[in-house]
Design a protein around this motif. Sequence first.
Motif, short mmCIF file in Angstrom:
data_model
loop_
_atom_site.label_atom_id
_atom_site.label_comp_id
_atom_site.label_asym_id
_atom_site.label_seq_id
_atom_site.Cartn_x
_atom_site.Cartn_y
_atom_site.Cartn_z
N ALA A 43 1.01 -1.17 0.10
CA ALA A 43 -0.12 -0.15 0.06
C ALA A 43 0.87 1.25 0.03
O ALA A 43 1.86 1.26 0.75
N ARG A 44 0.44 2.07 -0.85
CA ARG A 44 1.19 3.41 -0.82
C ARG A 44 0.41 4.35 -0.78
O ARG A 44 -0.69 4.96 -1.40
N VAL A 45 0.37 5.23 0.67
CA VAL A 45 -0.45 6.24 0.99
C VAL A 45 -0.04 7.56 0.43
O VAL A 45 1.16 7.97 0.76
N HIS A 46 -0.81 8.40 -0.26
CA HIS A 46 -0.40 9.71 -0.73
C HIS A 46 -1.41 10.66 0.08
O HIS A 46 -2.57 10.72 0.24
N TYR A 47 -0.65 11.44 0.82
CA TYR A 47 -1.14 12.68 1.65
C TYR A 47 -1.39 13.82 0.75
O TYR A 47 -0.70 13.99 -0.11
N GLY A 48 -2.30 14.57 1.38
CA GLY A 48 -2.47 15.93 0.69
C GLY A 48 -1.44 16.64 0.75
O GLY A 48 -1.65 17.78 -0.23
N GLY A 75 1.73 15.90 -0.08
CA GLY A 75 2.94 15.48 -0.81
C GLY A 75 3.46 14.32 -0.11
O GLY A 75 4.22 13.66 -1.01
N ARG A 76 3.36 14.10 0.98
CA ARG A 76 4.19 13.20 1.81
C ARG A 76 3.49 11.55 1.12
O ARG A 76 2.35 11.52 0.57
N ILE A 77 4.53 10.50 1.27
CA ILE A 77 3.79 9.31 0.68
C ILE A 77 4.51 8.49 1.81
O ILE A 77 5.68 8.45 2.12
N GLU A 78 3.85 7.19 2.14
CA GLU A 78 4.13 6.28 3.20
C GLU A 78 3.85 4.99 2.56
O GLU A 78 2.54 4.71 1.82
N GLU A 79 4.88 4.15 2.60
CA GLU A 79 4.44 2.50 2.14
C GLU A 79 4.34 1.49 3.17
O GLU A 79 5.17 1.84 4.25
N PHE A 80 3.66 0.47 3.12
CA PHE A 80 3.41 -0.57 4.23
C PHE A 80 3.01 -1.71 3.53
O PHE A 80 2.32 -1.60 2.49
N PRO A 81 3.27 -2.96 4.27
CA PRO A 81 2.22 -4.13 3.54
C PRO A 81 0.84 -3.93 3.48
O PRO A 81 0.43 -3.30 4.23
N ALA A 82 0.08 -4.44 2.43
CA ALA A 82 -1.16 -4.09 2.26
C ALA A 82 -2.01 -5.20 2.77
O ALA A 82 -2.82 -5.94 2.05
N ASP A 83 -2.19 -5.29 4.13
CA ASP A 83 -2.96 -6.32 4.62
C ASP A 83 -4.05 -5.42 5.36
O ASP A 83 -4.10 -4.07 5.62
N ARG A 84 -5.07 -6.27 5.80
CA ARG A 84 -6.36 -5.58 6.49
C ARG A 84 -6.14 -4.51 7.34
O ARG A 84 -6.77 -3.44 7.53
N ASP A 85 -5.41 -5.01 8.45
CA ASP A 85 -5.20 -4.37 9.65
C ASP A 85 -4.31 -2.88 9.29
O ASP A 85 -4.91 -1.83 9.84
N LEU A 141 -4.11 -1.54 6.48
CA LEU A 141 -5.48 -0.35 5.54
C LEU A 141 -6.47 -0.14 6.17
O LEU A 141 -6.95 1.15 6.26
N ASP A 142 -7.08 -0.75 7.63
CA ASP A 142 -7.97 -0.08 8.06
C ASP A 142 -7.71 1.10 8.94
O ASP A 142 -8.54 1.94 8.89
N ARG A 143 -6.34 1.41 9.22
CA ARG A 143 -5.89 2.52 9.97
C ARG A 143 -6.07 3.74 9.15
O ARG A 143 -6.29 4.87 9.62
N TYR A 144 -6.26 3.63 7.79
CA TYR A 144 -6.21 4.57 7.03
C TYR A 144 -7.56 5.12 6.13
O TYR A 144 -8.02 5.74 5.85
N VAL A 145 -8.35 3.91 5.73
CA VAL A 145 -9.48 3.75 5.16
C VAL A 145 -10.80 3.64 5.98
O VAL A 145 -11.92 4.39 5.68
N ASN A 146 -10.70 2.94 7.20
CA ASN A 146 -12.14 2.85 7.82
C ASN A 146 -12.26 3.84 8.78
O ASN A 146 -11.42 4.59 9.45
N GLY A 153 -5.74 13.41 6.50
CA GLY A 153 -5.43 14.26 5.31
C GLY A 153 -4.81 13.48 4.12
O GLY A 153 -4.10 13.61 3.42
N ILE A 154 -5.57 12.00 3.69
CA ILE A 154 -4.97 11.23 2.83
C ILE A 154 -5.72 11.94 1.59
O ILE A 154 -7.01 11.83 1.39
N ASP A 155 -4.95 11.76 0.66
CA ASP A 155 -5.41 12.06 -0.97
C ASP A 155 -6.02 10.87 -1.50
O ASP A 155 -7.16 10.95 -1.91
N HIS A 156 -5.11 9.91 -1.57
CA HIS A 156 -5.51 8.57 -2.02
C HIS A 156 -4.62 7.61 -1.47
O HIS A 156 -3.23 7.89 -1.16
N ILE A 157 -4.98 6.31 -1.82
CA ILE A 157 -4.01 5.17 -1.58
C ILE A 157 -3.91 4.15 -2.81
O ILE A 157 -4.87 3.81 -3.33
N GLU A 158 -2.70 3.99 -3.05
CA GLU A 158 -2.50 2.93 -4.12
C GLU A 158 -2.18 1.48 -3.33
O GLU A 158 -1.31 1.45 -2.81
#
Length: 198
Positions: free
Chosen positions: A13-18, A20-30, A32-37, A47-52
């Motif tokens: 998972a690659r998190v793109h913040y509003g 301009g920061r980018i953070e990467e981590f393993p794309a597991d449910r736990d 992703l939940d911290r960012y999406v849920n 302040g997340i713009d989108h997640i790839e």
Amino acid sequence: VELVASSGGTPVARVHYGDGRIEEFPADRDNLDRYVNNDFNAGNQLGIDHIEVLTNSPLLRQDIAFVDLPGVGSLTIANQETTLRYIRSCVGAIFMLRTVPPLTRSDALFLRAVWPGLSQCIFVQNRWSTETDRELEGGLRHNREKLRELAEGCQIATDQVEVMVVNVRQAVYGVFTDLSDEREASGLNQLEQRLLER
């Protein structure tokens, strides 16, 4: 959340913040939940713009991305604006419909506005395990009738109206536990086949 093609084995998972920061981590449910849920990131306070999510799947190609949108009935205005922004740049869409309640007036208004601008649409009715066969058939009949009415009003051929039934919870369970019987019973395989044909 955007699903994009990757040649790697483990989804990332690659998190793109509003800002301009980018953070990467393993794309597991736990993770992703911290960012999406909304329970963990209420109103997108992070302040997340989108997640790839970069993953190796036969359904993805370099020129195709799947985007999971919050929808028009979302909890926040920002989520609704995100949905409308993305849908304007899409060439095709998979619309998730409920069994209970089936297609509502606000759903129909949204579809009337966006369907004519899309070259391909697939409609998937989610069936929860708690819904009876009678509820499933009633919801399916209602959804098909309303979609045909909308198609006629938008001058879209009614033979393009097809509603596939998928038990999404069962599909997720079947995929994550690698149980092919559960996956097959969920209806996911038929949906994947349809996507591969397009």
